[in-house]
Scaffold this motif. Structure first.
Motif, PDB file in Angstrom:
ATOM      1  N   ASP A  81      72.513  -9.337  24.085  1.00  0.00           N
ATOM      2  CA  ASP A  81      72.788  -8.664  23.422  1.00  0.00           C
ATOM      3  C   ASP A  81      72.697  -7.451  24.643  1.00  0.00           C
ATOM      4  OD1 ASP A  81      72.642  -9.908  20.908  1.00  0.00           O
ATOM      5  OD2 ASP A  81      70.467  -9.389  20.485  1.00  0.00           O
ATOM      6  N   ALA A  82      73.089  -7.708  25.623  1.00  0.00           N
ATOM      7  CA  ALA A  82      73.524  -6.440  27.159  1.00  0.00           C
ATOM      8  C   ALA A  82      74.471  -5.690  26.661  1.00  0.00           C
ATOM      9  CB  ALA A  82      73.880  -7.395  27.988  1.00  0.00           C
ATOM     10  N   THR A  83      74.144  -4.514  27.017  1.00  0.00           N
ATOM     11  CA  THR A  83      75.519  -3.467  26.753  1.00  0.00           C
ATOM     12  C   THR A  83      76.392  -3.419  27.183  1.00  0.00           C
ATOM     13  OG1 THR A  83      74.983  -2.186  27.950  1.00  0.00           O
ATOM     14  CG2 THR A  83      73.628  -1.636  26.397  1.00  0.00           C
ATOM     15  N   LEU A 158      68.813  -5.991  33.610  1.00  0.00           N
ATOM     16  CA  LEU A 158      68.721  -6.244  32.808  1.00  0.00           C
ATOM     17  C   LEU A 158      67.030  -5.690  32.041  1.00  0.00           C
ATOM     18  CD1 LEU A 158      69.444  -9.868  32.190  1.00  0.00           C
ATOM     19  CD2 LEU A 158      70.962  -7.897  31.395  1.00  0.00           C
ATOM     20  N   SER A 159      66.824  -5.550  30.867  1.00  0.00           N
ATOM     21  CA  SER A 159      65.158  -4.601  30.766  1.00  0.00           C
ATOM     22  C   SER A 159      64.159  -5.580  30.751  1.00  0.00           C
ATOM     23  CB  SER A 159      65.263  -4.635  29.005  1.00  0.00           C
ATOM     24  OG  SER A 159      65.569  -5.500  28.062  1.00  0.00           O
ATOM     25  N   PRO A 160      63.303  -5.871  30.909  1.00  0.00           N
ATOM     26  CA  PRO A 160      62.257  -6.803  30.905  1.00  0.00           C
ATOM     27  C   PRO A 160      62.265  -8.081  29.361  1.00  0.00           C
ATOM     28  CG  PRO A 160      61.363  -5.173  31.528  1.00  0.00           C
ATOM     29  CD  PRO A 160      62.395  -4.210  30.830  1.00  0.00           C
ATOM     30  N   GLU A 161      62.806  -6.891  28.785  1.00  0.00           N
ATOM     31  CA  GLU A 161      62.479  -8.022  27.829  1.00  0.00           C
ATOM     32  C   GLU A 161      64.171  -9.027  27.032  1.00  0.00           C
ATOM     33  OE1 GLU A 161      62.233  -4.613  27.369  1.00  0.00           O
ATOM     34  OE2 GLU A 161      60.473  -5.346  26.358  1.00  0.00           O
ATOM     35  N   GLN A 162      65.026  -8.510  28.138  1.00  0.00           N
ATOM     36  CA  GLN A 162      66.058 -10.032  28.127  1.00  0.00           C
ATOM     37  C   GLN A 162      65.732 -11.087  28.666  1.00  0.00           C
ATOM     38  OE1 GLN A 162      68.751  -5.604  28.933  1.00  0.00           O
ATOM     39  NE2 GLN A 162      69.786  -6.014  26.468  1.00  0.00           N
ATOM     40  N   ARG A 163      65.216  -9.709  30.402  1.00  0.00           N
ATOM     41  CA  ARG A 163      65.200 -11.185  31.137  1.00  0.00           C
ATOM     42  C   ARG A 163      64.604 -12.060  30.379  1.00  0.00           C
ATOM     43  NH1 ARG A 163      64.015  -6.585  34.563  1.00  0.00           N
ATOM     44  NH2 ARG A 163      62.100  -6.795  34.514  1.00  0.00           N
ATOM     45  N   ALA A 164      63.165 -11.969  30.236  1.00  0.00           N
ATOM     46  CA  ALA A 164      62.467 -12.647  29.547  1.00  0.00           C
ATOM     47  C   ALA A 164      63.195 -13.946  28.527  1.00  0.00           C
ATOM     48  CB  ALA A 164      61.426 -12.259  28.539  1.00  0.00           C
ATOM     49  N   GLU A 165      63.603 -13.415  27.679  1.00  0.00           N
ATOM     50  CA  GLU A 165      65.151 -14.063  26.534  1.00  0.00           C
ATOM     51  C   GLU A 165      66.270 -15.131  27.400  1.00  0.00           C
ATOM     52  OE1 GLU A 165      68.386 -13.278  23.076  1.00  0.00           O
ATOM     53  OE2 GLU A 165      66.644 -11.253  23.844  1.00  0.00           O
ATOM     54  N   LEU A 166      66.286 -13.972  28.340  1.00  0.00           N
ATOM     55  CA  LEU A 166      67.314 -14.986  29.178  1.00  0.00           C
ATOM     56  C   LEU A 166      66.934 -16.288  30.075  1.00  0.00           C
ATOM     57  CD1 LEU A 166      70.369 -15.113  30.512  1.00  0.00           C
ATOM     58  CD2 LEU A 166      69.690 -13.532  32.562  1.00  0.00           C
ATOM     59  N   LEU A 167      65.632 -15.989  30.429  1.00  0.00           N
ATOM     60  CA  LEU A 167      65.015 -17.237  31.020  1.00  0.00           C
ATOM     61  C   LEU A 167      64.885 -18.108  30.216  1.00  0.00           C
ATOM     62  CD1 LEU A 167      62.143 -14.755  33.917  1.00  0.00           C
ATOM     63  CD2 LEU A 167      65.004 -16.730  34.256  1.00  0.00           C
TER      64      LEU A 167
END
Length: 182
Positions: A81-83, A158-167
């Protein structure tokens, strides 16, 4: 009764035997692989799998590589859900990364040709091969440094949350090859 003299066949010197040269050639090819593989691996892809990244000749056409990378960034960033701004920043990062890697890929091709030429010489020059090995590792190190900087630049988009989700997504995408992060 005459004595028959048994003679043993004379063998050619080792260096003149065909099978020795075949083995030597096989070892030389293997040696070229040992020199070339670390360099080639650095140019394969962001994720380590040529089929998912910029391997298999993709870097021969920088515009095609950029288009491919833009699609990959769009797909990955959409999954978290990146902008639109994050997607654009990610695209800019990978285009810059490709621009930095293309000259190194060209150097890698020249280097690989130098290794091949050296192995075709009548006498194997171990010092020259060692120099080429060192140069190959330098190219691989430079490509690796550029890629790590690029991955860090992408991660900062990315935000830390987005990075974790992507990983986590990458972990699932690769069939759980890597241990979960949490």
């Amino acid at each position: 009764m005459s004595e028959t003299k048994q003679t043993t066949p004379t063998r050619r010197p080792l260096w003149r035997r065909r099978d020795v040269w075949i083995v030597a050639l096989a070892l030389a090819v293997l040696g070229a692989g040992v020199v070339a593989v670390p360099t080639a691996m650095a140019f394969r892809s962001f994720g380590g799998h040529g089929r998912h990244g910029l391997g298999h000749g993709m870097m021969q056409d920088p515009e095609r590589a950029k288009a491919h990378a833009a699609v990959a960034v769009e797909w990955a960033f959409r999954a978290v859900d990146a902008t639109d701004q994050q997607k654009e920043e990610g695209r800019v990062v990978v285009e810059r990364l490709i621009d930095q890697l293309v000259p190194l890929r060209e150097e890698h091709v020249v280097h690989r040709q130098a290794v091949a030429r050296e192995l075709l010489e009548p006498q194997i020059d171990r010092a020259a091969l060692e120099q080429l090995r060192t140069e190959g590792l330098g190219l691989a190190d430079e490509a690796s440094r550029i890629m790590v900087d690029g991955v860090a630049d992408l991660a900062e988009v990315l935000s830390p949350e987005q990075r974790a989700e992507l990983l986590e997504l990458a972990h699932r995408f690769h069939g759980g090859e890597h241990p979960p992060l949490r």
